[in-house]
Every structure is written in C-alpha cells, then in structure tokens.
Design a protein around this motif. Structure first.
Motif, short mmCIF file in Angstrom:
data_model
loop_
_atom_site.label_atom_id
_atom_site.label_comp_id
_atom_site.label_asym_id
_atom_site.label_seq_id
_atom_site.Cartn_x
_atom_site.Cartn_y
_atom_site.Cartn_z
N GLY A 121 -92.99 -1.09 -20.37
CA GLY A 121 -92.15 -0.52 -21.42
C GLY A 121 -90.91 0.14 -20.86
N ALA A 122 -91.06 0.89 -19.77
CA ALA A 122 -89.91 1.54 -19.15
C ALA A 122 -88.94 0.52 -18.57
CB ALA A 122 -90.37 2.50 -18.05
N ALA A 123 -89.48 -0.59 -18.03
CA ALA A 123 -88.61 -1.62 -17.47
C ALA A 123 -87.84 -2.35 -18.57
CB ALA A 123 -89.43 -2.61 -16.65
N VAL A 124 -88.49 -2.61 -19.71
CA VAL A 124 -87.78 -3.22 -20.85
C VAL A 124 -86.72 -2.25 -21.38
CG1 VAL A 124 -88.04 -4.04 -23.22
CG2 VAL A 124 -89.68 -4.75 -21.49
N PHE A 125 -87.05 -0.97 -21.43
CA PHE A 125 -86.09 0.04 -21.85
C PHE A 125 -84.84 0.00 -20.97
CE2 PHE A 125 -84.49 4.38 -21.03
CZ PHE A 125 -84.07 4.73 -22.31
N ASP A 126 -85.03 -0.11 -19.66
CA ASP A 126 -83.89 -0.13 -18.74
C ASP A 126 -83.11 -1.44 -18.81
OD1 ASP A 126 -84.28 2.41 -17.91
OD2 ASP A 126 -85.04 1.93 -15.92
N GLU A 127 -83.82 -2.58 -18.95
CA GLU A 127 -83.10 -3.86 -19.04
C GLU A 127 -82.17 -3.87 -20.24
OE1 GLU A 127 -85.76 -7.09 -21.53
OE2 GLU A 127 -86.48 -6.54 -19.55
N SER A 128 -82.57 -3.18 -21.31
CA SER A 128 -81.73 -3.08 -22.51
C SER A 128 -80.67 -2.00 -22.35
CB SER A 128 -82.61 -2.78 -23.73
OG SER A 128 -83.66 -3.73 -23.85
N ARG A 129 -80.99 -0.96 -21.60
CA ARG A 129 -80.05 0.15 -21.41
C ARG A 129 -78.84 -0.27 -20.58
NH1 ARG A 129 -79.62 4.47 -17.61
NH2 ARG A 129 -79.07 6.46 -18.55
N TYR A 130 -79.05 -1.15 -19.61
CA TYR A 130 -77.97 -1.54 -18.70
C TYR A 130 -77.25 -2.80 -19.13
CZ TYR A 130 -80.47 1.76 -15.72
OH TYR A 130 -81.10 2.88 -15.23
N THR A 131 -77.64 -3.37 -20.28
CA THR A 131 -77.00 -4.58 -20.78
C THR A 131 -76.74 -4.40 -22.28
OG1 THR A 131 -79.01 -5.78 -21.44
CG2 THR A 131 -78.37 -5.90 -19.11
N SER A 132 -76.10 -5.39 -22.87
CA SER A 132 -75.89 -5.34 -24.32
C SER A 132 -76.97 -6.11 -25.06
CB SER A 132 -74.51 -5.91 -24.66
OG SER A 132 -74.42 -7.27 -24.25
N ALA A 133 -78.02 -6.51 -24.36
CA ALA A 133 -79.10 -7.29 -24.99
C ALA A 133 -80.44 -6.73 -24.52
CB ALA A 133 -78.93 -8.76 -24.65
N GLY A 134 -81.34 -7.59 -24.05
CA GLY A 134 -82.64 -7.13 -23.61
C GLY A 134 -83.65 -7.13 -24.73
N ARG A 135 -84.93 -7.03 -24.36
CA ARG A 135 -86.00 -7.16 -25.34
C ARG A 135 -86.09 -5.97 -26.30
NH1 ARG A 135 -90.27 -9.30 -20.95
NH2 ARG A 135 -88.73 -8.26 -19.63
N GLU A 136 -85.54 -4.83 -25.92
CA GLU A 136 -85.54 -3.71 -26.85
C GLU A 136 -84.71 -4.03 -28.09
OE1 GLU A 136 -86.31 -0.45 -28.76
OE2 GLU A 136 -87.29 -0.93 -26.87
N ARG A 137 -83.70 -4.90 -27.94
CA ARG A 137 -82.88 -5.32 -29.08
C ARG A 137 -83.31 -6.67 -29.65
NH1 ARG A 137 -79.02 -3.46 -25.24
NH2 ARG A 137 -78.09 -1.48 -25.86
N SER A 138 -84.31 -7.28 -29.03
CA SER A 138 -84.70 -8.64 -29.39
C SER A 138 -85.25 -8.73 -30.81
CB SER A 138 -85.76 -9.15 -28.40
OG SER A 138 -86.38 -10.32 -28.88
N SER A 139 -84.73 -9.67 -31.59
CA SER A 139 -85.25 -9.89 -32.93
C SER A 139 -86.65 -10.49 -32.89
CB SER A 139 -84.31 -10.81 -33.71
OG SER A 139 -83.06 -10.20 -33.91
N LEU A 140 -86.99 -11.19 -31.79
CA LEU A 140 -88.36 -11.69 -31.64
C LEU A 140 -89.33 -10.52 -31.49
CD1 LEU A 140 -88.18 -14.80 -29.28
CD2 LEU A 140 -88.93 -14.75 -31.65
#
Length: 967
Positions: free
Chosen positions: A166-185
C-alpha cells in the motif's frame, strides 16, 4: 588410498571438461554491462542501453524524492538488474543480504492493473524503490546487530503486505500523475466490494486470498487505506512509522508503533476508513442511479474472467476468454447465445488476445510460450475448430492481440519489445510481418482492430505524455487520425458491422463505460452508465445490442446491453482525472562499463547456526552470496560439535552463465546410522563421518506442447554428475578376545557418475491442494566404479512418476498418484542400497523455526527406514480436497489461516533382495488433515496431522505431526 582419492577427483575433472567443451553464454544473447551512478548500479544486457540510461536518470530523481520523504538514505548502493526475458511487466526487490531490484523491460498491457501510467518505467521504479527504502530503514539495536553480522536484520521486512504494498502504491502515485491510487480499475474493484457487501476486514487483506482479485488485494486495500492515513495525519506518518518499527529487533508490534506515531491504532483507523469508504461509494451509486443505470442481461455467471468477447459471423455464438481459476478450464471458450451453454474451445493460460477468422472456423490467439532457456514470450497460435487441432504460428516474434483482416489473409497484432509495443501486420500464410508505422510514432499501442472494409485499423496509442487515446490508421494513405485527446484511458475498440461506428471503453467519468464514435461526423456518445464497469463492447449483427464484459465483485461476466432500452446520450467532456506532469529528470553523472559480478557476489552477512552431529549439538556460522545477474551463487557453513569437537562443513557453488549449468558442492558431516551394526547378535547404531564432493552439469529445456484443444507448458532437464564420498566408522566397541567381533556396515571410498532426467508439466488451480493437473517424471542412474577410485563397484537406477487428476464433477477435488521404483547391485555385504519406511519423528517447533520440511518417499504405517533391499517399489495415492476455506487472520497479528484440507491415502511398497515374496508387500492406510497458514506476514507453512496404520507385519498405528512437503 591417496591414489584412489586422486582417481576419484578425475571424475570431477571429466565432468568439468565435458561442460567446458559444450559451454556457451547463458542465455547466449546476454552480455552484461553496468551503469553506475551516485546511488545505483544498473546492470543490463545488450539491447537495453537506452532504457538503462533512462532508468538511471529516473532512479536518481526518485531517490531524492523518496529519501526526503522517509528522511533516510540506504547505506549502500542499490543493485538493479534490467532484463527483457519475459513479456510481463513486473519488478521485485529484496534487502537480504543486500539491496537489490529486478525490473522487467516491457510495459504493461491493455488490461493489466498497472495500466494507469504516464511513464511506466517511472511508476515501476517508484514502487520498487519505496520497498527498498522502507525495508532498509533501521536504527537502535537492529542497526547494532547488523554492524556485527552484516545485513542480517531488517525489522521492516516483517510488516503486513497491505502496508508495504500500500505504501509503495501510494508513492508510485505520489511521484507521478498516474499510478494505481488513481486507477479506475482499482476504484472499480473496491467500489464493487463496498456496494455488494464484500468489503474485507483488516485481517483478510494481508495475504493473497482465493477470492477475486486474489494477489491484488493487498495492493488495492493497502493503497486506499494508506492514502487515508496519510490524508489524516500527513505524508510524514509513513516515515515516522517505518523509523520506529525499524528500531525493534522483535517486529510485529504494528499497533503499538502506530499509537506512538499518531495516538491511534490501525485497527480503529481501518474501521473508520471502511465506514467512510462504503458511505462514499453508496453516495456515488445514488448519484449514478439518478442518471439512470443501464440494465444488463447477464450471459455468464460466476466468472473471474469472462471477457474479450467476439461474435461469430452467424451471430449466434460468442468467442470469449474464460477463466474461473479451475484447471483445464482456462482458455478461449464458445458460448451459445440461445442455450447459454459454453464449451472450452482451446486452452490458454492468459488472455493474450484472440481473433476469429472471417469464416468462423479458426481462432488465432496469443499465448505466453516458454523457450528452452529462460525466455517467456508471447507467440501466436492457430486453432482449427473443425479439426480440433492447435498449431504454433510464430516463433520469437513476441506477438499478441491479433485481429483478422476481412480477407482472412492478414492479421494486425501487437509486437512487444524493450520499453515499447508496436503495430505489426502479419501474413497469415507465410508468417512474414512488417511494421506499418515508424518506431517513433508511438511508445505503445493496444487492441488493434480491422474495419469491415479492410481499409482502417483502429487502436489505442500511448506516448510518454501519458495520454492513451484512440487512433485510426489508413492503410491506403498511410495516415493517422486521432479520435480522442484527453487524460482518460481509452481502449478495447471494435467496429460496427457497417463500419460507421467505433465502440470502445473509457474511464472518462471515473467509471469504465462503453462509448461510440461516429467515423463520419466525429460525434461521441456514451452508451452505458453502470456502477461497476463494462469493457470490450461489441455490437450484434443487427446493431441493436452490445455484448460487453461487466464487472462485479467476483470478477467479469459477459452481459448484453439493449441499446433500444437504454438509448445513448451525449458523452461528457473528459475531466482531469489525472494531473498532467511532464517528467524531465536532469542528466546524471554515470560510468558505463563491463559487468563484474564481484560487487554483488562477495558475502554481505553471516549468521550463527545450530545443528546436530552424532554426539549432540553443533554451533557454527554460515554465509552466502549471489550476483545481481543470477549467474553465480554460493553458500558456506562451518559448524563444530559441542561434545564431539568434530567439524561439519557444507560448501556449494552454482554457475548459470553458460550452458550447461554447473554446480559444485563439498560436505563433511558426522551422523548416526541406526541399527546398522551387529554385536553379539543384536543390532546397534553406528556413528560415521562422511566427506563428499560433487560436480553436476545440467541442460534445462522448456517449451509448450499442444494436443487438440489442450496446451501445457513443460520443462525438462538432463544432468550429468561426478561425485565421491569417503565414509569413516567412528564407533568404538570394546570386546573380549573370546567374543565374536562386532560387524559394522562397510565404510571407505565410493565415487562415480550419475545421470538424471526429469520432466514436468504440472498445473495449479485455484481451490486445489497442490498440483491440480499434469505429471512429473524422473529417472536417475548412479554408478560407483573402481575406474574412479571407488573401493567397490555398485550401480542403481531409480524412476518416478507422479500424476495429478482433477475430479471431473467436483471443483477443487483431485487424485494424486506417485509411483517410484528402483533396482541396484553392490559389492557391499552389510549395506543395502535402498531403505524405505514411514516418515521420521519430528520436532515440530524446531521444524517451524528452521523451516525444515519433510522430504523423501515414504510408506506411511511403518517405522522409518525399516524396509531394505537392492530393489524397491513404492506408491502413494491421495484424494485431496479442501474442507474449509478459512481466509482469516487475527486482527493485525502475524498469523493468517488460509484453509484446512484432507487427504485420505493408501500407500504400498516393498523392498527386497533376491526373489520377491508376496509377504514382502507392505500396505499402509490413513489420512491427513492439513492446515495452510502464513506466519510472520510472509512465510507460508502447512502443518500435517496424520494417522497411519500399517496393515502388514511390522506395521504401526500412530499419529504423526510434521511440516508439509506435498509430492
């Protein structure tokens, strides 16, 4: 003796020379280089230099942001290997014994949960490097221990997966404009759980439950929950938690640490987040319902993956991908729209795209195909429905997502390569292919589909600015036409039968819905408004309905949308679902040089060990190393007997940089051989020491075999070994001159050659215990010979066959068979070649601590090693089934119970010397109840509680308890 030892070593040299004579690079294409920057060593092979340089810049940029957030910098450079041996987007990290990262060099495909990215390499690295920093954080006593032992202790490695992922997904989204935190899936997955009463509790989200979406659950729930905690207490909460947790030599105090950071516990926070999340999605559902929810008529039920539908030319049947996690049921299936009955047409392990020939008689589909080394690429296969025969179409082309042209002579498909995927046109007969678009046109394309008149190809194109938009390619003029231009994800395009409309899936409202594009006017209409999500819309021949894949909490099912009952509406403008961010990492200083394994190969830690020898306990140390490319690995352990003072030594080395693979080993051990000597007519134990060495060269092969509609991946391996062992009797027995001297089992030097072949094509199915289908075979021959200095000549051969059969009418039930036999001859008078019997008594606590599994071939119901001879036959038959899918933990404690399963068994075996008598046959019956559970958030363990009853002479009736090792 000295000469015989020298001659024994000759066998090792012979094997070494044979290996050298046939050696070549493994794999032959891989010549490694390393780019070293201030904080990383990026190791890559040829063909990846451009991507490796880009990764080096991305890595240094993410390094600055991540270490600033966590206020921690790793003490050593992180080793990264960038490799392109498999068509799967993924990455792996480990901090034990050094910080390492493996990244695959292919971008995510159309339906991957990683499909939301502006720069896939940046998202991937940000996720994995968060793990490195998060797991490496340590201070206080753990840091002091590591100053002595090296990188031995990493408390943050023992966190629940929902937190680390969860923390890694949080960071992948924090440092980009996408990532799974924003994923509609991801939004769709958790929204369906919330609205359908399937929302999981905190004790259920650590492991990979057997319910959909399986292994994505820790990422899904963890990301949303961690985001909630960060929103409530600030981003620095993650850093503070990791820092305090990393101070604890004994981990697992999750809530105690969280209370120190926030004054609250994860248990209460999770309940709070769950309540608010369900309420939010219910409010969203009310808003969507007010707009009018599209009615769906379901064509399939209960599917995890029932999607990627295509209509047959007659319009009465649907080809679709069917995967309900059962063996022999994953692949391309045909659904009769009148009867709603389905049948499996051809097996496929994953949805690599498929297309029907215009006459509806052939299916061309993409299938992951292992090669005979370590490559695993997609290739195209064709299945003839009339002949029920499957043939491979391509080799080494890495093609998937095929689409037949209306003439049936060409296919549009996607070809994957390092860092990109491009459009290809393939001649269906000759197999020749060409790329109609320049490489620079797109970084990646998805889902090409041919227009009914054969002039246009519709597809989704992605460039690095992060837009996934629809395009048309005109084959006559060689021109591109862009149909959409926004931050929504648009894909799964299909054509109406008249070629005037393109249907596709988009998340422009935050929910995946079906849309239509008028090719002449450019008008866009929204065709569905659903609470879950719909994908792959395909029009029926009369244009009055759509066949879609509709998502519900337990997966995707095919459904029909009546366009007359749910008329289309103008499509809303796409909102800014994802903030635009142009990444422009600054150039970094680096050195590009030939690869050396030594920086990652030398020992980084050592740890104390405990064991046993013939006299009692032993104490010692062990260490090991492996290089980041996986070419070299080694282990070393040295122990001393507390009472005996004798050493125990184990050394091993493996080299996989060429074919054949090479392994070397050397050991010195002392032990007790029970009931192997005779004194005054009674059996006594014999203490021995054994010094041994071995060299083995092996040739691995992998591939895929097709038979009718069946398709199985297989692997087999040939191994040639040379070995020696020198045993010495340590037992001293005093006796009078008038007494008969004791008779001991022979000792001395044995050396020779071994030859092994093994094969397996096992398959695993969700809900099954162990292997669900397939088989494994092996043959081993060994020969001690005086030619290599052996004291005596002996020879033996053993063959084994295991078969796994899923029961046809009961999901999750299977029969497991194992048959083993051996024959041998030896000049030893007091040693038998084969010993069989029941499982040995075990210390369960010690086994759990050391993760010692029960290995070997047993006939349950008899004493261990109680049946001996120069020939043997053994069989095990088990009926396996699950009686309780527990799938629960205990709050946030490091214990997760997966399932309870039973295995009634019948074992048969006998060993004999000379002629076989019916009285030699031994039969044992009984049953085992087995509990699968996860300890320490990570380690999967199975405890076996069994009852064994030997029906013949020498049989025993008893309970036994051990850690499992299923055959």
């Amino acid at each position: 003796m000295g000469r015989r030892l020298i001659r024994a070593l000759v066998a090792l040299v012979v094997a070494a020379l044979l290996g050298a004579a046939t050696a070549h690079a493994f794999p032959s294409e891989y010549e490694w280089r390393t780019i070293e920057t201030g904080h990383f060593r990026v190791t890559y092979h040829q063909g990846l230099q451009t991507l490796a340089l880009e990764l080096a810049k991305v890595a240094e940029h993410i390094y600055a942001e991540t270490t600033a957030l966590y206020e921690y910098e790793p003490r050593a450079k992180t080793e990264i290997v960038l490799v392109d041996h498999v068509d799967s987007p993924n990455g792996f990290v480990n901090v034990y014994p050094y910080n390492r990262m493996i990244l695959y060099a292919v971008p995510p495909d159309r339906r991957s949960t990683l499909n939301d990215y502006d720069d896939w390499l940046r998202v991937l690295f940000a996720h994995e490097f968060t793990h490195i920093v998060q797991l490496d954080v340590k201070s206080g006593l753990p840091l002091a221990v590591n100053m002595i032992f090296g990188g031995l202790v990493h408390p943050n490695q023992y966190m629940p997966r929902w937190y680390t992922e969860g923390a890694a997904v949080f960071d992948e989204s924090r440092y980009t404009s996408a990532g799974r935190e924003r994923s509609s899936l991801f939004e769709m997955f958790i929204r369906a759980d919330a609205l359908e009463g399937e929302f999981l509790e905190i004790d259920q989200i650590n492991d990979s439950p057997r319910r959909w979406p399986h292994g994505h659950i820790p990422y899904l729930y963890g990301a949303k929950f961690v985001q909630y905690v960060a929103d409530k207490y600030g981003d620095k909460t993650l850093a503070a938690f990791a820092y305090l947790y990393g101070q604890r030599l004994i981990p697992y105090s999750l809530n105690t640490v969280m209370r120190k950071v926030t004054g609250d516990t994860y248990l209460r926070l999770y309940d709070e987040w769950k309540t608010q999340t369900i309420a939010r999605y219910k409010a969203d559902a009310e808003r969507l319902t007010a707009l009018g929810v599209t009615p769906l008529t379901y064509l399939t039920q209960g599917g995890e993956q029932h999607d990627s539908a295509q209509l047959f030319p007659t319009g009465d049947r649907v080809l679709y991908y069917h995967d309900d996690a059962q063996p022999n049921r994953s692949g391309w299936s045909i659904l009769d729209l009148k009867t709603k009955q389905w049948r499996l047409a051809v097996e496929a392990d994953e949805d690599g795209g498929a297309t029907l020939s215009p006459d509806g008689r052939r299916i061309v589909f993409g299938q992951m195909t292992p090669s005979n080394t370590d490559f695993n690429y997609f290739e195209l296969y064709v299945h003839d429905l009339d002949r029920n025969a499957t043939a491979r179409m391509t080799t080494g082309m890495r093609l998937r997502e095929p689409s037949f042209a209306p003439d049936g002579e060409r296919l549009a498909c996607v070809q994957y390569a390092p860092g990109r995927a491009r459009l290809m046109i393939l001649d269906a007969d000759s197999g020749k292919a060409y790329a109609p678009l320049p490489v620079a046109a797109f970084d990646q394309i998805f889902s090409p589909t041919w227009s009914p008149d054969g002039r246009w190809i519709a597809f989704t194109g992605w460039r690095r600015e992060g837009f996934k938009d629809l395009y048309l390619y005109d084959l006559e003029t060689n021109r591109l036409r862009r149909l959409t231009n926004d931050r929504a994800i648009d894909y799964n395009s299909t054509w109406s039968p008249d070629g005037r409309t393109i249907y596709w899936t988009s998340d422009r409202t935050g929910v995946y819905n079906a849309y239509a594009y008028d090719v002449e006017t450019g008008a866009v209409r929204q065709l569905t408004n659903v609470l879950g999500g719909v994908f792959g819309p395909m029009a029926t021949p009369d244009g009055k309905a759509l066949i879609v894949a509709s998502y519900r909490a337990h997966g995707f099912d095919l459904a029909e949308v009546d366009l007359l009952a749910a008329p289309p509406r103008p499509a809303p403008a796409a909102p800014e679902l994802r903030p635009f961010r142009l990444h422009a990492p600054q150039p970094v200083a680096y050195e590009d040089r030939e690869y050396s394994p030594f920086p990652s190969l030398y020992p980084k830690l050592w740890k104390p060990t405990m064991g046993e020898d013939y006299a009692g306990a032993t104490l010692g140390v062990s260490t090991w190393g492996d290089d980041i490319s996986g070419e070299h690995s080694w282990t070393a352990e040295v122990d001393m007997g507390v009472e005996s003072g004798d050493p125990t030594v184990a050394l091993a080395y493996a080299n996989r940089s060429f074919l054949p693979n090479l392994s070397l080993s050397a050991t010195h051990v002392s032990y007790t051989l029970q009931d192997s000597a005779v004194r005054d007519g009674e059996l006594i134990d014999q203490d021995e020491s054994r010094s041994s060495g071995a060299m083995t060269i092996s040739f691995p092969f992998r591939g895929r075999e097709t038979n009718g509609f069946q398709s199985l991946a297989y692997s087999h391996r040939f191994s040639l070994g040379a070995y020696f062992r020198y045993t010495r009797n340590l037992t001293r027995v005093d006796y009078e001159p008038t007494q008969k001297p004791p008779v001991f089992a022979e000792t001395g030097l044995g050396s020779g050659l071994s030859l092994t072949w093994n094969y397996q094509n096992r398959e695993f199915g969700q809900g099954f215990v162990g292997s669900a289908d397939g088989r494994s075979l092996y043959v081993t021959m060994r020969a001690d010979t005086e030619l290599f200095g052996s004291d005596v000549n002996s020879i033996s051969a053993v063959a084994g066959w295991s078969e796994f059969v899923p029961m046809p009418f009961i999901d999750g039930h299977s029969l497991a068979f194992k048959f083993i036999g051996g024959v041998g001859a030896t000049q030893y008078a007091n040693r038998q070649i084969f010993y069989i019997g029941g499982p040995p008594e075990r210390d369960l606590v010690e086994d759990i601590v050391r993760d010692n599994r029960v290995f070997g071939d047993f006939i349950r119901g008899y004493e261990p090693l109680s049946i001996a001879g120069d020939k043997f036959v053994l069989s095990n038959i088990e009926y396996r089934f699950v009686i309780w899918d527990i799938e629960r933990g205990m709050y946030t404690l490091p214990l997760y119970f997966q399932r309870l399963h039973l295995a009634p068994f019948v074992d048969t075996g006998w060993a004999w010397t000379g002629g076989l008598s019916p009285s030699d046959v031994k039969v044992g019956v009984g049953g085992e109840i087995r509990l699968d559970f996860v300890m320490g958030y990570q380690r999967l363990t199975t405890i076996r509680l069994g009852y064994q009853n030997g029906l013949m002479e020498g049989g025993v009736s008893s309970l036994f308890l051990a850690l499992d090792n299923l055959f």
